[in-house]
Motif scaffolding. Structure first.
Motif, mmCIF file in Angstrom:
data_model
loop_
_atom_site.group_PDB
_atom_site.id
_atom_site.type_symbol
_atom_site.label_atom_id
_atom_site.label_comp_id
_atom_site.label_asym_id
_atom_site.label_seq_id
_atom_site.Cartn_x
_atom_site.Cartn_y
_atom_site.Cartn_z
ATOM 1 N N ALA A 218 -8.666 57.001 75.654
ATOM 2 C CA ALA A 218 -7.156 56.822 75.385
ATOM 3 C C ALA A 218 -6.728 56.958 73.750
ATOM 4 O O ALA A 218 -5.977 57.419 73.318
ATOM 5 C CB ALA A 218 -6.531 55.866 76.141
ATOM 6 N N TYR A 219 -7.850 55.999 73.348
ATOM 7 C CA TYR A 219 -7.534 55.798 71.875
ATOM 8 C C TYR A 219 -8.459 56.420 70.696
ATOM 9 O O TYR A 219 -8.252 56.113 69.613
ATOM 10 C CB TYR A 219 -7.257 54.119 71.696
ATOM 11 C CG TYR A 219 -5.923 53.841 72.420
ATOM 12 C CD1 TYR A 219 -4.894 53.920 72.138
ATOM 13 C CD2 TYR A 219 -6.312 53.198 73.678
ATOM 14 C CE1 TYR A 219 -3.750 53.541 73.026
ATOM 15 C CE2 TYR A 219 -5.200 52.743 74.632
ATOM 16 C CZ TYR A 219 -3.974 52.868 73.994
ATOM 17 O OH TYR A 219 -2.898 52.526 75.073
ATOM 18 N N SER A 220 -9.665 56.714 71.354
ATOM 19 C CA SER A 220 -10.621 57.306 70.162
ATOM 20 C C SER A 220 -11.138 58.713 70.432
ATOM 21 O O SER A 220 -11.482 59.165 69.772
ATOM 22 C CB SER A 220 -11.817 56.415 70.219
ATOM 23 O OG SER A 220 -12.571 56.516 71.214
ATOM 24 N N SER A 221 -10.745 59.289 71.522
ATOM 25 C CA SER A 221 -11.171 60.508 72.080
ATOM 26 C C SER A 221 -10.857 61.593 70.967
ATOM 27 O O SER A 221 -11.587 62.683 71.047
ATOM 28 C CB SER A 221 -10.731 60.844 73.197
ATOM 29 O OG SER A 221 -9.370 60.845 73.500
ATOM 30 N N PRO A 222 -9.624 61.609 70.423
ATOM 31 C CA PRO A 222 -9.528 62.677 69.275
ATOM 32 C C PRO A 222 -10.456 62.775 68.257
ATOM 33 O O PRO A 222 -10.851 64.029 67.695
ATOM 34 C CB PRO A 222 -8.084 62.207 68.579
ATOM 35 C CG PRO A 222 -7.452 61.634 69.734
ATOM 36 C CD PRO A 222 -8.587 60.589 70.440
ATOM 37 N N GLU A 223 -10.945 61.819 67.866
ATOM 38 C CA GLU A 223 -12.271 61.693 66.867
ATOM 39 C C GLU A 223 -13.599 61.534 67.794
ATOM 40 O O GLU A 223 -14.258 60.400 68.019
ATOM 41 C CB GLU A 223 -12.026 60.565 66.099
ATOM 42 C CG GLU A 223 -12.804 60.789 64.663
ATOM 43 C CD GLU A 223 -12.684 59.659 63.711
ATOM 44 O OE1 GLU A 223 -12.146 60.017 62.659
ATOM 45 O OE2 GLU A 223 -12.543 58.262 63.947
ATOM 46 N N ALA A 224 -13.902 62.723 68.316
ATOM 47 C CA ALA A 224 -14.859 62.591 69.466
ATOM 48 C C ALA A 224 -16.334 61.987 69.198
ATOM 49 O O ALA A 224 -16.815 61.349 69.683
ATOM 50 C CB ALA A 224 -15.273 63.893 70.220
#
Length: 664
Positions: A218-224
């Motif tokens: 939810a909170y860190s996946s954009p920066e894989a």
């Protein structure tokens, strides 16, 4: 000693073998899921609720698998002797691995099923991340993402692996980004599960891994590439505490002496150093705190044993209390050595180059202070499901601080984050920051892990206090499942801006996934064709000066200047290059420009990719204006078209772009 060594080898071999199997399962699940999603012509996420609905279905299926896995584990723990295959431990393990990786694949893959781009498309930070993956897809050599002839400053670990995967699969870097990002998060989640199962009860391990993975997605996946470290950090901290603080082993040799945990912690820190510098530094800071606290506890315990409660013997006198601090500090040094050796894999080229020449004062990666970085983050004070889980976690950390090794480890991690945040705020007085605002996902997963433990232990305590009513367990399970599904189905809402951008950005094929008119990116393919034809050089041997730096995200050309100084290699002298570009724009003749290019202190551009404006060609550049927020100011540099009126320059109009190639 030999017995301890063989025990250590078995421990490490078992853990590594299980982690490899779990990773393979995650890769298969992610690959099958993403391929299956790609076979259907889905509507865009931002214009339909179809993929949102199917995401929820996939999350429910994953939850069912995890619940069944927990039930199978508990059946085995109760000593079921039926011999039935479905109660065997390996079935529960396999089902838990598939469940966790299915959750990641559906939660991220299904909303993005109709686009080839990952969260945030190729916008803002995702632009340079895609550029990095494209660079390392083109070549396995450790090269800077933008600048020619420079080693990378940003850790290349995650991008190098992804580049090799893309190269083997014959995919362009930008196209491999989405499946690789989703697959790597799934792999990190199942490896985290394996690590948790080595540290705590298997049923608890499944529950806490599910909680941590959901919050991380939810909170860190954009920066894989950072999400991988975020997911692994909670069990790694528990492992580190087990390596450094071992009061129960005094005078016994029944275990490997904590050295398995030392090696595991060192490997984790080394991995973090090759993936993400900030989280590596935070983890190192937390583990260093653990080492100092463990040393202090050891000295205190030795002093309590030896001080006036009994007469001191000659042995006591020869062994002062401070020496009890030596074992945990030795283990801490061993962890640092292992991590340092691994870190050198990606850091050695940069360090070698930096030591041989001056590092330009252009490294401004820490020059960013948004509002969230100027205040302490207290998610446990929010009125939400996230806030409730974090509040339960905080209560559990405080209540169990004296009696639970897990609570101690996670509590030290939380303390380290708040200390880092305060140090970052104090550093603003010195004109920099420690980027504490980026630690919010880490704090959330630590509190989520604590919250999972707090819920399980709290429910058990209430169950016992109520004289173990028969239906209470079912009620607790129902509350946990409803809360988990309510949170997980909200994840697409949390990621809605990032998902929408993946549909509105134009991909490397010149298409927008929402079927609307593409941006100027659609002309990049023609620019690439003209550029390779006119220069006669391979892309990896061509330097392009352009303000449309997303061009470098799709094609592995080198750039003369980065998007902003915050993403620029400190060895590149961002400010010096900016001044040089402005100086070129003020020249009066083509001969003067050619002479300036010939005497450029860096590899000069082989081509310019401009926008046209009247009698000028323009570049829109950026400069650092920290401590202002926003911290970047855009400005335009205009080159008179007459500067390129010479046979040494070839000018080609392509859509909104003007390509100028240089023949020397």
């Amino acid at each position: 000693m030999r017995g301890r060594g063989s025990m250590l080898a078995r421990y490490i071999g078992s853990g590594v073998g299980e982690a490899v199997l779990a990773a393979l399962v995650a890769v298969v699940v992610a690959a099958v899921g993403l391929v299956a999603f790609s076979l259907v012509q889905w509507p865009a996420f931002n214009s339909s609720n179809v993929t949102r609905a199917l995401t929820t279905v996939g999350q429910v299926v994953a939850a069912v698998m995890l619940v069944v896995a927990i039930a199978l584990v508990r059946t085995g723990q109760r000593g079921d002797r039926t011999g039935k295959w479905f109660v065997r431990p390996w079935v529960a393990k396999l089902l838990s691995w598939v469940g966790v990786s299915t959750f990641v694949t559906f939660t991220l893959g299904m909303p993005l099923a109709a686009t080839k781009l990952y969260l945030f498309g190729v916008s803002v930070d995702q632009e340079f991340r895609t550029e990095y993956l494209t660079r390392l897809t083109d070549s396995a050599a450790l090269r800077d993402m933008t600048y020619a002839d420079l080693p990378p400053f940003y850790p290349a670990g995650w991008f190098w692996i992804g580049g090799r995967v893309a190269n083997v699969l014959g995919m362009a870097g930008w196209e491999a980004y989405k499946p690789y990002a989703i697959g790597s998060i799934a792999v990190a989640a199942v490896i985290s599960l394996v690590l948790w199962t080595k540290l705590i009860r298997a049923d608890w391990a499944i529950a806490v891994t599910a909680a941590v993975t959901a919050v991380a997605v939810a909170y860190s996946s954009p920066e894989a590439y950072s999400s991988v470290i975020v997911i692994l950090l909670p069990p790694a901290l528990v492992l580190a505490w087990g390596a450094l603080y071992r009061p129960e082993e005094r005078g016994t040799a029944r275990t490997a002496g904590g050295w398995g945990a030392v090696i595991g912690t060192g490997l984790f820190l080394g991995l973090a150093a090759t993936f993400y510098t900030l989280y590596f530094l935070l983890a190192a800071f937390a583990i260093a705190l653990m080492g100092l606290i463990a040393a202090g506890f050891a000295v205190r315990e030795r002093y309590s044993e030896d001080h006036p409660r009994r007469a001191r013997t000659t042995d006591d006198a020869a062994r002062p209390a401070w020496r009890a601090a030596v074992p945990p500090l030795v283990r801490l040094v061993a962890i640092a050595l292992i991590a340092g050796l691994l870190a050198l894999i990606v850091w050695l080229p940069y360090l070698w180059k930096a030591l041989r020449g001056p590092t330009a004062g252009s490294g401004t990666a820490q020059h960013y202070l948004p509002e969230s970085g100027a205040e302490l983050f207290f998610p446990m004070a929010e009125f939400s499901l996230r806030g409730a889980l974090c509040l339960v976690g905080l209560i559990w950390l405080v209540v169990r601080a004296a009696s639970s090794r897990r609570a101690q480890a996670l509590g030290i991690g939380v303390l380290a984050i708040y200390l880092w945040t305060l140090l970052s705020m104090a550093a603003t007085a010195a004109g920099t920051t420690l980027l504490s605002f980026r630690l919010e996902p880490v704090l959330l997963v630590l509190l989520a892990a604590a919250g999972a433990f707090g819920f399980v232990e709290g429910a058990r305590a209430i169950y016992q206090a109520l004289n173990e009513p028969g239906q209470f367990r079912l009620a607790a399970v129902a509350v946990a499942i409803v809360g988990a599904l309510a949170f997980t189905q909200h994840i697409p809402h949390i990621l809605a801006p990032e998902i929408t951008t993946a549909y509105t950005d134009t991909d490397g094929n010149g298409d927008r996934a929402d079927k609307r008119n593409p941006s100027a990116v659609s002309h990049y393919r023609a620019v690439d064709a003209a550029l390779t034809a006119q220069t006669g050089r391979p892309r990896s041997d061509t330097v392009v000066l352009t303000a449309d730096t997303s061009f470098l995200s799709f094609y592995p050309y080198f750039g003369f200047q980065a998007l902003t100084s915050h993403y620029a290699n400190p060895l590149a002298d961002f400010a010096g290059r900016a001044a040089t570009i402005e100086g070129w724009s003020k020249l009066k003749t083509a001969d003067a420009l050619l002479d300036a290019l010939a005497t450029c202190p860096w590899r000069a551009p082989d081509a310019f990719l401009f926008r046209s404006s009247g009698d000028n060609y323009t570049l829109r550049l950026a400069k650092d204006v920290y401590p202002n927020d926003p911290n970047v100011q855009r400005y335009t540099v205009a080159f008179p078209k007459a500067l390129f009126a010479d046979p040494h320059f070839t000018t080609t109009e392509i859509g909104p772009f003007t390509l100028v190639t240089v023949r020397r």
